[in-house]
Design a protein around this motif. Structure first.
Motif, PDB file in Angstrom:
ATOM      1  N   LEU A   1       0.794  -1.473   0.226  1.00  0.00           N
ATOM      2  CA  LEU A   1       0.435   0.274  -0.360  1.00  0.00           C
ATOM      3  C   LEU A   1       1.238   1.167  -0.051  1.00  0.00           C
ATOM      4  CD1 LEU A   1      -2.732  -1.258   2.689  1.00  0.00           C
ATOM      5  CD2 LEU A   1      -3.125  -0.535   0.126  1.00  0.00           C
ATOM      6  N   THR A   2       0.234   2.312  -0.923  1.00  0.00           N
ATOM      7  CA  THR A   2       0.765   3.754  -1.080  1.00  0.00           C
ATOM      8  C   THR A   2      -0.304   4.416  -0.486  1.00  0.00           C
ATOM      9  OG1 THR A   2       0.053   4.011  -3.128  1.00  0.00           O
ATOM     10  CG2 THR A   2       2.303   2.453  -2.964  1.00  0.00           C
ATOM     11  N   PRO A   3       0.963   5.853   0.191  1.00  0.00           N
ATOM     12  CA  PRO A   3      -0.360   7.079   0.510  1.00  0.00           C
ATOM     13  C   PRO A   3      -1.356   7.137  -0.548  1.00  0.00           C
ATOM     14  CG  PRO A   3       1.875   7.512   1.648  1.00  0.00           C
ATOM     15  CD  PRO A   3       1.750   6.311   0.195  1.00  0.00           C
ATOM     16  N   GLU A   4      -1.207   7.313  -1.814  1.00  0.00           N
ATOM     17  CA  GLU A   4      -1.827   7.035  -2.818  1.00  0.00           C
ATOM     18  C   GLU A   4      -3.097   6.562  -2.524  1.00  0.00           C
ATOM     19  OE1 GLU A   4       0.948   9.366  -3.293  1.00  0.00           O
ATOM     20  OE2 GLU A   4       1.658   7.533  -3.017  1.00  0.00           O
ATOM     21  N   ASP A   5      -3.659   4.983  -2.185  1.00  0.00           N
ATOM     22  CA  ASP A   5      -4.298   4.397  -2.307  1.00  0.00           C
ATOM     23  C   ASP A   5      -5.270   4.430  -0.479  1.00  0.00           C
ATOM     24  OD1 ASP A   5      -1.920   1.637  -2.249  1.00  0.00           O
ATOM     25  OD2 ASP A   5      -3.116   2.312  -3.406  1.00  0.00           O
ATOM     26  N   THR A   6      -5.087   6.173  -0.178  1.00  0.00           N
ATOM     27  CA  THR A   6      -5.594   6.036   0.181  1.00  0.00           C
ATOM     28  C   THR A   6      -7.191   6.635   0.114  1.00  0.00           C
ATOM     29  OG1 THR A   6      -3.839   6.610   2.431  1.00  0.00           O
ATOM     30  CG2 THR A   6      -6.004   8.172   2.671  1.00  0.00           C
ATOM     31  N   ALA A   7      -8.648   6.195   1.052  1.00  0.00           N
ATOM     32  CA  ALA A   7      -9.673   6.321   0.114  1.00  0.00           C
ATOM     33  C   ALA A   7     -10.719   5.788   0.877  1.00  0.00           C
ATOM     34  CB  ALA A   7      -9.404   6.141  -1.282  1.00  0.00           C
ATOM     35  N   VAL A   8     -11.833   6.085   0.433  1.00  0.00           N
ATOM     36  CA  VAL A   8     -13.138   5.051   1.024  1.00  0.00           C
ATOM     37  C   VAL A   8     -13.326   4.447   0.280  1.00  0.00           C
ATOM     38  CG1 VAL A   8     -15.141   4.957   1.999  1.00  0.00           C
ATOM     39  CG2 VAL A   8     -13.706   6.924   3.112  1.00  0.00           C
ATOM     40  N   TYR A   9     -13.491   2.830   0.612  1.00  0.00           N
ATOM     41  CA  TYR A   9     -13.877   1.599  -0.219  1.00  0.00           C
ATOM     42  C   TYR A   9     -15.441   1.384  -0.280  1.00  0.00           C
ATOM     43  CZ  TYR A   9      -8.295   1.599  -1.238  1.00  0.00           C
ATOM     44  OH  TYR A   9      -7.164   2.204  -1.961  1.00  0.00           O
ATOM     45  N   TYR A  10     -15.779   1.113  -1.171  1.00  0.00           N
ATOM     46  CA  TYR A  10     -16.770   0.954  -1.779  1.00  0.00           C
ATOM     47  C   TYR A  10     -16.729  -0.500  -2.137  1.00  0.00           C
ATOM     48  CZ  TYR A  10     -17.906   5.143  -0.473  1.00  0.00           C
ATOM     49  OH  TYR A  10     -18.272   6.425   0.196  1.00  0.00           O
ATOM     50  N   CYS A  11     -17.720  -1.372  -2.193  1.00  0.00           N
ATOM     51  CA  CYS A  11     -17.899  -1.838  -2.192  1.00  0.00           C
ATOM     52  C   CYS A  11     -19.694  -2.457  -3.051  1.00  0.00           C
ATOM     53  CB  CYS A  11     -18.406  -3.676  -1.548  1.00  0.00           C
ATOM     54  SG  CYS A  11     -19.270  -5.210  -1.517  1.00  0.00           S
ATOM     55  N   ALA A  12     -19.316  -3.252  -4.286  1.00  0.00           N
ATOM     56  CA  ALA A  12     -20.887  -2.925  -5.499  1.00  0.00           C
ATOM     57  C   ALA A  12     -21.225  -4.597  -5.698  1.00  0.00           C
ATOM     58  CB  ALA A  12     -20.648  -2.078  -6.185  1.00  0.00           C
ATOM     59  N   ALA A  13     -22.268  -4.544  -6.386  1.00  0.00           N
ATOM     60  CA  ALA A  13     -23.083  -5.296  -6.559  1.00  0.00           C
ATOM     61  C   ALA A  13     -24.156  -5.330  -8.731  1.00  0.00           C
ATOM     62  CB  ALA A  13     -24.023  -5.812  -5.686  1.00  0.00           C
ATOM     63  N   ASP A  14     -23.770  -5.742  -8.878  1.00  0.00           N
ATOM     64  CA  ASP A  14     -24.277  -5.997 -10.374  1.00  0.00           C
ATOM     65  C   ASP A  14     -24.643  -6.898 -10.618  1.00  0.00           C
ATOM     66  OD1 ASP A  14     -23.125  -5.105 -13.600  1.00  0.00           O
ATOM     67  OD2 ASP A  14     -24.683  -5.095 -13.165  1.00  0.00           O
ATOM     68  N   HIS A  15     -26.333  -6.764 -10.942  1.00  0.00           N
ATOM     69  CA  HIS A  15     -27.165  -8.496 -11.493  1.00  0.00           C
ATOM     70  C   HIS A  15     -26.869  -9.131 -12.487  1.00  0.00           C
ATOM     71  CE1 HIS A  15     -30.816 -10.433 -12.031  1.00  0.00           C
ATOM     72  NE2 HIS A  15     -30.028 -11.518 -10.751  1.00  0.00           N
ATOM     73  N   LEU A  16     -26.507 -10.183 -12.772  1.00  0.00           N
ATOM     74  CA  LEU A  16     -25.786 -10.565 -14.313  1.00  0.00           C
ATOM     75  C   LEU A  16     -24.922  -9.360 -14.770  1.00  0.00           C
ATOM     76  CD1 LEU A  16     -29.130 -11.059 -14.830  1.00  0.00           C
ATOM     77  CD2 LEU A  16     -27.710 -12.754 -13.958  1.00  0.00           C
ATOM     78  N   GLY A  17     -24.285  -9.272 -14.083  1.00  0.00           N
ATOM     79  CA  GLY A  17     -23.418  -8.217 -14.974  1.00  0.00           C
ATOM     80  C   GLY A  17     -21.744  -9.044 -15.974  1.00  0.00           C
ATOM     81  N   LEU A  18     -21.021  -8.501 -16.066  1.00  0.00           N
ATOM     82  CA  LEU A  18     -19.939 -10.006 -17.009  1.00  0.00           C
ATOM     83  C   LEU A  18     -18.614  -8.182 -16.574  1.00  0.00           C
ATOM     84  CD1 LEU A  18     -18.408 -11.982 -17.110  1.00  0.00           C
ATOM     85  CD2 LEU A  18     -18.872 -11.151 -19.914  1.00  0.00           C
ATOM     86  N   LEU A  19     -17.916  -7.853 -15.292  1.00  0.00           N
ATOM     87  CA  LEU A  19     -16.825  -7.272 -15.399  1.00  0.00           C
ATOM     88  C   LEU A  19     -17.298  -6.178 -15.907  1.00  0.00           C
ATOM     89  CD1 LEU A  19     -14.287  -9.710 -17.429  1.00  0.00           C
ATOM     90  CD2 LEU A  19     -14.436  -9.031 -15.404  1.00  0.00           C
ATOM     91  N   PRO A  20     -18.213  -5.824 -15.074  1.00  0.00           N
ATOM     92  CA  PRO A  20     -18.132  -4.025 -14.905  1.00  0.00           C
ATOM     93  C   PRO A  20     -17.547  -2.904 -14.162  1.00  0.00           C
ATOM     94  CG  PRO A  20     -19.621  -5.154 -12.837  1.00  0.00           C
ATOM     95  CD  PRO A  20     -18.955  -6.190 -13.769  1.00  0.00           C
ATOM     96  N   ARG A  21     -17.291  -1.790 -14.526  1.00  0.00           N
ATOM     97  CA  ARG A  21     -16.363  -1.281 -14.755  1.00  0.00           C
ATOM     98  C   ARG A  21     -16.928   0.485 -14.417  1.00  0.00           C
ATOM     99  NH1 ARG A  21     -12.746  -2.762 -19.602  1.00  0.00           N
ATOM    100  NH2 ARG A  21     -14.300  -4.041 -19.735  1.00  0.00           N
ATOM    101  N   ARG A  22     -18.221   0.421 -14.821  1.00  0.00           N
ATOM    102  CA  ARG A  22     -18.685   1.911 -14.964  1.00  0.00           C
ATOM    103  C   ARG A  22     -19.843   2.277 -13.102  1.00  0.00           C
ATOM    104  NH1 ARG A  22     -21.586   3.137 -19.844  1.00  0.00           N
ATOM    105  NH2 ARG A  22     -22.622   0.518 -19.406  1.00  0.00           N
ATOM    106  N   GLU A  23     -18.857   3.117 -12.625  1.00  0.00           N
ATOM    107  CA  GLU A  23     -20.901   3.175 -11.100  1.00  0.00           C
ATOM    108  C   GLU A  23     -22.222   2.471 -11.693  1.00  0.00           C
ATOM    109  OE1 GLU A  23     -18.284   7.210  -9.586  1.00  0.00           O
ATOM    110  OE2 GLU A  23     -20.397   6.595  -8.198  1.00  0.00           O
ATOM    111  N   ASN A  24     -22.462   3.416 -12.750  1.00  0.00           N
ATOM    112  CA  ASN A  24     -23.737   2.937 -13.199  1.00  0.00           C
ATOM    113  C   ASN A  24     -24.058   1.909 -13.041  1.00  0.00           C
ATOM    114  OD1 ASN A  24     -24.028   5.990 -12.867  1.00  0.00           O
ATOM    115  ND2 ASN A  24     -23.841   6.726 -15.175  1.00  0.00           N
ATOM    116  N   ASP A  25     -22.764   1.196 -13.830  1.00  0.00           N
ATOM    117  CA  ASP A  25     -23.609  -0.377 -14.171  1.00  0.00           C
ATOM    118  C   ASP A  25     -23.994  -1.676 -12.788  1.00  0.00           C
ATOM    119  OD1 ASP A  25     -20.347  -1.055 -16.273  1.00  0.00           O
ATOM    120  OD2 ASP A  25     -22.244  -0.466 -16.926  1.00  0.00           O
ATOM    121  N   TYR A  26     -23.986  -1.053 -11.554  1.00  0.00           N
ATOM    122  CA  TYR A  26     -24.032  -1.668 -10.276  1.00  0.00           C
ATOM    123  C   TYR A  26     -25.260  -1.410  -9.834  1.00  0.00           C
ATOM    124  CZ  TYR A  26     -19.530  -3.117 -10.373  1.00  0.00           C
ATOM    125  OH  TYR A  26     -18.267  -3.924 -10.375  1.00  0.00           O
TER     126      TYR A  26
END
Length: 124
Positions: free
Chosen positions: A86-111
């Motif tokens: 880990l580096t200081p650049e990794d400092t953040a709030v980390y969120y878990c998200a679920a996308d129904h029937l998604g396949l490798l979704p990478r956009r916030e709106n996918d979830y």
């Protein structure tokens, strides 16, 4: 309806490791692609990693590739993010998200569902 609860955040030093976990309630967990996002102070939320419902397919952001590992346990309805070097650049709030029937979704709106987030702070 799926509820997600993250845990495992904290304060660590640069070079340390941390493991985040996300527990999901609800049915048919394996029907959901799961993802991790993060939001640093003053910045937009960004994609970190995603894993398909079966766990067979995984995709990482370039910034964490080789350092972070996403995994899931469908028997326990959990998804984890192992974070190494880990580096200081990794400092953040980390969120878990679920996308129904998604396949490798990478956009916030996918979830479809989001957790409340867990703070990760890396000191130099």
């Amino acid at each position: 309806q799926v509820q997600l609860v993250e845990s495992g955040g904290g304060l660590v030093q640069a070079g340390d490791s941390l493991r985040l976990s996300c527990a999901a309630s609800g049915r048919a967990f394996r029907d959901y692609a799961m993802g991790w996002f993060r939001q640093a102070p003053g910045k937009e939320r960004e994609f970190v990693a995603t894993i398909s419902g079966s766990g067979a397919y995984i995709y990482y952001a370039d910034s964490v590739k080789g350092r972070f590992t996403i995994s899931r346990d469908n028997a326990k309805n959990t998804v984890a993010l192992q974070m190494n070097s880990l580096t200081p650049e990794d400092t953040a709030v980390y969120y878990c998200a679920a996308d129904h029937l998604g396949l490798l979704p990478r956009r916030e709106n996918d979830y479809d569902y989001w957790g409340q987030g867990t703070q990760v702070t890396v000191s130099s």
